[in-house]
Design a protein around this motif. Structure first.
Motif, PDB file in Angstrom:
ATOM      1  N   ASP A 117       0.833  -1.207   0.000  1.00 19.27           N
ATOM      2  CA  ASP A 117       0.000   0.000   0.000  1.00 19.27           C
ATOM      3  C   ASP A 117       0.866   1.255   0.000  1.00 19.27           C
ATOM      4  N   GLU A 118       1.940   1.223   0.792  1.00 20.11           N
ATOM      5  CA  GLU A 118       2.827   2.381   0.872  1.00 20.11           C
ATOM      6  C   GLU A 118       3.511   2.621  -0.463  1.00 20.11           C
ATOM      7  N   ARG A 119       3.975   1.550  -1.097  1.00 20.92           N
ATOM      8  CA  ARG A 119       4.608   1.695  -2.407  1.00 20.92           C
ATOM      9  C   ARG A 119       3.622   2.226  -3.439  1.00 20.92           C
ATOM     10  N   ALA A 120       2.385   1.772  -3.359  1.00 20.28           N
ATOM     11  CA  ALA A 120       1.366   2.224  -4.301  1.00 20.28           C
ATOM     12  C   ALA A 120       1.095   3.714  -4.101  1.00 20.28           C
ATOM     13  N   ARG A 121       1.036   4.152  -2.832  1.00 21.06           N
ATOM     14  CA  ARG A 121       0.807   5.580  -2.568  1.00 21.06           C
ATOM     15  C   ARG A 121       1.964   6.417  -3.094  1.00 21.06           C
ATOM     16  N   GLU A 122       3.200   5.959  -2.885  1.00 20.78           N
ATOM     17  CA  GLU A 122       4.361   6.692  -3.392  1.00 20.78           C
ATOM     18  C   GLU A 122       4.332   6.752  -4.916  1.00 20.78           C
ATOM     19  N   HIS A 123       3.910   5.660  -5.518  1.00 18.42           N
ATOM     20  CA  HIS A 123       3.869   5.591  -6.973  1.00 18.42           C
ATOM     21  C   HIS A 123       2.781   6.511  -7.535  1.00 18.42           C
ATOM     22  N   ASP A 124       1.683   6.678  -6.808  1.00 23.64           N
ATOM     23  CA  ASP A 124       0.561   7.485  -7.278  1.00 23.64           C
ATOM     24  C   ASP A 124       0.732   8.977  -7.040  1.00 23.64           C
ATOM     25  N   ARG A 125       1.731   9.366  -6.285  1.00 28.93           N
ATOM     26  CA  ARG A 125       1.931  10.788  -6.024  1.00 28.93           C
ATOM     27  C   ARG A 125       2.265  11.540  -7.303  1.00 28.93           C
ATOM     28  N   ILE A 126       1.796  12.768  -7.351  1.00 28.63           N
ATOM     29  CA  ILE A 126       2.071  13.613  -8.519  1.00 28.63           C
ATOM     30  C   ILE A 126       3.415  14.293  -8.289  1.00 28.63           C
ATOM     31  N   PRO A 127       4.340  14.220  -9.240  1.00 29.84           N
ATOM     32  CA  PRO A 127       5.602  14.947  -9.085  1.00 29.84           C
ATOM     33  C   PRO A 127       5.329  16.445  -8.964  1.00 29.84           C
ATOM     34  N   ALA A 128       6.171  17.132  -8.237  1.00 28.32           N
ATOM     35  CA  ALA A 128       5.959  18.553  -7.971  1.00 28.32           C
ATOM     36  C   ALA A 128       5.852  19.367  -9.263  1.00 28.32           C
ATOM     37  N   GLU A 129       6.612  19.001 -10.271  1.00 29.49           N
ATOM     38  CA  GLU A 129       6.612  19.769 -11.514  1.00 29.49           C
ATOM     39  C   GLU A 129       5.289  19.634 -12.274  1.00 29.49           C
ATOM     40  N   LEU A 130       4.569  18.528 -12.036  1.00 33.44           N
ATOM     41  CA  LEU A 130       3.310  18.308 -12.743  1.00 33.44           C
ATOM     42  C   LEU A 130       2.097  18.735 -11.917  1.00 33.44           C
TER      43      LEU A 130
ATOM     44  N   PRO B 203      -0.573  21.053 -10.478  1.00 34.94           N
ATOM     45  CA  PRO B 203      -1.082  22.341 -10.965  1.00 34.94           C
ATOM     46  C   PRO B 203      -0.861  23.487  -9.972  1.00 34.94           C
ATOM     47  N   TYR B 204      -0.727  23.185  -8.693  1.00 33.87           N
ATOM     48  CA  TYR B 204      -0.527  24.235  -7.695  1.00 33.87           C
ATOM     49  C   TYR B 204       0.949  24.513  -7.419  1.00 33.87           C
ATOM     50  N   PHE B 205       1.843  23.815  -8.107  1.00 32.03           N
ATOM     51  CA  PHE B 205       3.273  23.958  -7.851  1.00 32.03           C
ATOM     52  C   PHE B 205       3.748  25.390  -8.093  1.00 32.03           C
ATOM     53  N   GLU B 206       3.415  25.953  -9.235  1.00 35.61           N
ATOM     54  CA  GLU B 206       3.851  27.310  -9.569  1.00 35.61           C
ATOM     55  C   GLU B 206       3.243  28.335  -8.621  1.00 35.61           C
ATOM     56  N   ARG B 207       2.027  28.100  -8.234  1.00 32.78           N
ATOM     57  CA  ARG B 207       1.308  29.060  -7.402  1.00 32.78           C
ATOM     58  C   ARG B 207       1.867  29.131  -5.988  1.00 32.78           C
ATOM     59  N   PHE B 208       2.242  27.987  -5.430  1.00 29.83           N
ATOM     60  CA  PHE B 208       2.681  27.948  -4.042  1.00 29.83           C
ATOM     61  C   PHE B 208       4.185  27.740  -3.872  1.00 29.83           C
TER      62      PHE B 208
END
Length: 62
Positions: free
Chosen positions: A6-19, A21-26
């Motif tokens: 489950d932990e590996r799946a959660r890590e795999h499903d995370r959105i990279p910071a560059e992708l 949508p709120y990365f540029e804003r915050f």
């Protein structure tokens, strides 16, 4: 075993910071406040105190 998958799946499903949508804003362009960065002054202080203690204990006649 299930928790590790489950932990590996959660890590795999995370959105990279560059992708994210709120990365540029915050993004304030500062490094992330990890625990290592928070404790870095304490780590340096303990290292310096340890070094001084070792020198004082090893040096005879001071």
């Amino acid at each position: 075993m299930q928790e590790q998958r489950d932990e590996r799946a959660r890590e795999h499903d995370r959105i990279p910071a560059e992708l994210d949508p709120y990365f540029e804003r915050f993004d304030d362009e500062r490094p992330p406040r990890t625990m290592r960065r928070r404790l870095q002054p304490v780590i340096w202080l303990v290292g310096a105190v340890t070094l001084v203690a070792m020198v004082l204990l090893v040096t005879p006649g001071l």
